[in-house]
Design an enzyme around this catalytic site. Structure first.
Site, PDB file in Angstrom:
ATOM      1  CB  CYS A 156      14.586 -23.650 -15.963  1.00  0.00           C
ATOM      2  SG  CYS A 156      13.205 -23.845 -14.841  1.00  0.00           S
TER       3      CYS A 156
HETATM    4  N1  COA Z   1       4.977 -33.843   1.650  1.00  0.00           N
HETATM    5  C1  COA Z   1       5.058 -35.122   2.057  1.00  0.00           C
HETATM    6  N2  COA Z   1       5.165 -36.160   1.219  1.00  0.00           N
HETATM    7  C2  COA Z   1       5.176 -35.895  -0.098  1.00  0.00           C
HETATM    8  C3  COA Z   1       5.084 -34.592  -0.595  1.00  0.00           C
HETATM    9  C4  COA Z   1       4.970 -33.540   0.344  1.00  0.00           C
HETATM   10  N3  COA Z   1       4.884 -32.263  -0.043  1.00  0.00           N
HETATM   11  N4  COA Z   1       5.132 -34.632  -1.934  1.00  0.00           N
HETATM   12  C5  COA Z   1       5.248 -35.910  -2.288  1.00  0.00           C
HETATM   13  N5  COA Z   1       5.262 -36.691  -1.177  1.00  0.00           N
HETATM   14  C6  COA Z   1       5.349 -38.168  -1.091  1.00  0.00           C
HETATM   15  C7  COA Z   1       4.895 -38.802  -2.382  1.00  0.00           C
HETATM   16  O1  COA Z   1       3.499 -39.008  -2.378  1.00  0.00           O
HETATM   17  C8  COA Z   1       5.664 -40.102  -2.380  1.00  0.00           C
HETATM   18  O2  COA Z   1       5.022 -41.001  -1.536  1.00  0.00           O
HETATM   19  P1  COA Z   1       4.993 -42.588  -1.909  1.00  0.00           P
HETATM   20  O3  COA Z   1       6.440 -43.001  -1.914  1.00  0.00           O
HETATM   21  O4  COA Z   1       4.180 -43.158  -0.821  1.00  0.00           O
HETATM   22  O5  COA Z   1       4.376 -42.671  -3.268  1.00  0.00           O
HETATM   23  C9  COA Z   1       6.982 -39.717  -1.729  1.00  0.00           C
HETATM   24  O6  COA Z   1       6.719 -38.530  -0.972  1.00  0.00           O
HETATM   25  C10 COA Z   1       8.088 -39.431  -2.733  1.00  0.00           C
HETATM   26  O7  COA Z   1       7.581 -38.526  -3.718  1.00  0.00           O
HETATM   27  P2  COA Z   1       8.340 -38.191  -5.053  1.00  0.00           P
HETATM   28  O8  COA Z   1       7.539 -37.241  -5.880  1.00  0.00           O
HETATM   29  O9  COA Z   1       8.768 -39.456  -5.709  1.00  0.00           O
HETATM   30  O10 COA Z   1       9.597 -37.418  -4.427  1.00  0.00           O
HETATM   31  P3  COA Z   1      11.013 -37.152  -5.017  1.00  0.00           P
HETATM   32  O11 COA Z   1      11.985 -37.674  -4.073  1.00  0.00           O
HETATM   33  O12 COA Z   1      11.128 -37.537  -6.462  1.00  0.00           O
HETATM   34  O13 COA Z   1      11.100 -35.560  -4.946  1.00  0.00           O
HETATM   35  C11 COA Z   1      10.933 -33.672  -6.436  1.00  0.00           C
HETATM   36  C12 COA Z   1      10.190 -34.746  -5.667  1.00  0.00           C
HETATM   37  C13 COA Z   1       9.935 -32.907  -7.284  1.00  0.00           C
HETATM   38  C14 COA Z   1      11.579 -32.714  -5.430  1.00  0.00           C
HETATM   39  C15 COA Z   1      12.038 -34.315  -7.298  1.00  0.00           C
HETATM   40  O14 COA Z   1      11.499 -35.345  -8.089  1.00  0.00           O
HETATM   41  C16 COA Z   1      12.729 -33.337  -8.201  1.00  0.00           C
HETATM   42  O15 COA Z   1      13.330 -32.384  -7.758  1.00  0.00           O
HETATM   43  N6  COA Z   1      12.708 -33.580  -9.525  1.00  0.00           N
HETATM   44  C17 COA Z   1      13.318 -32.726 -10.498  1.00  0.00           C
HETATM   45  C18 COA Z   1      12.605 -31.447 -10.489  1.00  0.00           C
HETATM   46  C19 COA Z   1      13.128 -30.467 -11.487  1.00  0.00           C
HETATM   47  O16 COA Z   1      14.289 -30.252 -11.650  1.00  0.00           O
HETATM   48  N7  COA Z   1      12.230 -29.845 -12.162  1.00  0.00           N
HETATM   49  C20 COA Z   1      12.584 -28.851 -13.060  1.00  0.00           C
HETATM   50  C21 COA Z   1      11.655 -27.737 -12.851  1.00  0.00           C
HETATM   51  S1  COA Z   1      12.294 -26.373 -13.683  1.00  0.00           S
END
Ligand code: COA
Length: 372
Positions: A156
């Site tokens: 990225c």
């Molecule tokens: N729909 C519904 N629920 C979902 C889901 C979806 N698509 N994906 C995950 N969930 C659920 C999970 O199972 C979890 O449930 P639980 O609390 O019962 O375990 C809950 O939602 C929270 O999931 P989590 O993965 O912890 O969400 P988050 O708030 O951390 O958001 C991201 C996920 C990926 C958006 C976030 O972590 C993020 O943006 N991280 C940085 C990403 C980044 O910058 N990456 C760089 C790539 S270049």
């Protein structure tokens, strides 16, 4: 030593859109089919049923509302869940090159230049369509630019690493004008069958023209300074590579597509990026609060809000830290450049801003610019 300036930017946006609702319908249909096919294992407790995705979760967790893609049909087919992009013959332009040429021509037009004015071209992206010849050399050929070209990949952060590469060569005098091109087909390295990440990415290409800052007459941005940093982490990783065919039965391995520990990325990258930017500005003697604009990597709205507040020391005013991820999703290296290209209007001469990208590696790159 010479100085460098950004004189043009361009964005190629694919025609096809997938909204969160489209995506969730396809994902849930796939999950239902998978659960039906594995009903016995699920009942016996040897498999876990796939849960449905939700458009509300996607917007709340990421700020993403839709994404542009090169092929919508393949991604939304519950029996496929992957783009369908025709393999092109060696006599045709490759897909990344075609996207890159479109963005590059727009950037050249804004700079008022012809391709032949360019001495060096860098194709900086998270994934390259083939090992060699470099996509950059193909773009050079299709455009008709001069000198040399090469590919580089810092995930990225590729765009800012490409910009520093070009700026340093311009400063040293080995080139006069460069194009940094970022074609990102993220849809082809995303695992669309994984609920935790299926919403993250979109496709796009961006391009930036950088020139020796000498006798420039049109609007441009002086590049005041650049800074890059990397620190190894496995928390964002894709194991696909040329060695995959040396193993048996690897085609369905989950680690052959984008993988991340999203929560860890959140926790570890935010402090790294905030400190990187603040150290960069301190060494330049720039008061962070005086920055008129932050064009940040576009992965997650909450992350960008956090970094904006940490850097400026207050909540950014609307427009000071423009987000484009609601429309484009995460487009890897291209995200901060889309924001820069589409939201650099309304700045006065002397106003300063900062382009910053970050991601796998970990990697972070920042570019301080001044309106001129
Ligand atoms: N729909 C519904 N629920 C979902 C889901 C979806 N698509 N994906 C995950 N969930 C659920 C999970 O199972 C979890 O449930 P639980 O609390 O019962 O375990 C809950 O939602 C929270 O999931 P989590 O993965 O912890 O969400 P988050 O708030 O951390 O958001 C991201 C996920 C990926 C958006 C976030 O972590 C993020 O943006 N991280 C940085 C990403 C980044 O910058 N990456 C760089 C790539 S270049």
């Amino acid at each position: 030593m010479y100085k460098a300036a950004i004189t043009g930017t361009g964005v190629f946006t694919p025609e096809q859109i997938i909204t969160n609702d489209d995506l969730v319908v396809a994902f849930n249909a796939y999950a239902d089919k998978w659960n039906a096919a594995h009903a016995d294992d699920i009942a016996a407790g040897s498999a876990t049923a796939m849960a449905h995705s939700s458009a509300d979760f996607i917007v709340a967790a990421s700020g993403i509302e839709q994404r542009f893609v090169m092929d919508r049909e393949g991604v939304l087919d519950p029996d496929r869940m992957f783009p369908r992009l025709r393999n092109r013959s060696d006599d045709e332009p490759s897909i990344m090159a075609e996207m890159g040429v479109d963005a590059a021509n727009k950037a050249l037009a804004q700079a008022g230049l012809k391709a032949a004015d360019i001495d060096a071209l860098f194709c900086a992206a998270s994934n390259h369509e083939r090992a060699y010849p470099a996509i950059a050399v193909e773009i050079q050929d299709l455009l008709g630019s001069n000198g040399f070209a090469f590919d580089l990949n810092v995930a990225c952060s590729s765009a800012t690493f490409g910009i520093q590469t070009a700026v340093d060569m311009i400063r040293a005098g080995s080139i006069r004008r460069a194009l940094v091109v970022n074609p990102e087909i993220c849809s082809a390295h995303l695992e669309w069958r994984d609920r935790d990440c299926h919403f993250i990415f979109g496709d796009v290409a961006t391009a930036v023209v950088i020139e020796r800052d000498e006798g420039l007459s049109g609007d441009h941005f002086k590049v005041l300074s650049t800074r890059l940093a990397t620190k190894f982490s496995n928390n964002i990783r894709n194991n696909n590579g040329f060695l995959r065919r040396t193993h048996d039965a690897m085609d369905d391995r989950r680690d052959m597509q984008f993988m991340q520990e999203g929560r860890k990325v959140f926790k570890e990258v935010l402090p790294m990026v905030s400190k990187h930017i603040l150290d960069h500005l301190a060494d330049d003697g720039i008061d962070p609060a005086s920055l008129k604009r932050l064009w940040l990597h576009q992965a997650n709205k909450t992350m960008n809000d956090y970094i904006g507040k940490k850097v400026l020391g207050r909540d950014p005013e609307p427009g000071e830290q423009p987000n484009i991820l609601q429309d484009y999703a995460n487009t890897s290296s291209a995200g901060s450049i889309i924001a820069f290209s589409k939201h650099s209007g309304g700045m006065s001469r002397g106003d300063q801003g900062l382009i910053c990208s970050f991601g796998a590696g970990y990697s972070v790159g920042s570019v301080v610019v001044e309106r001129s």
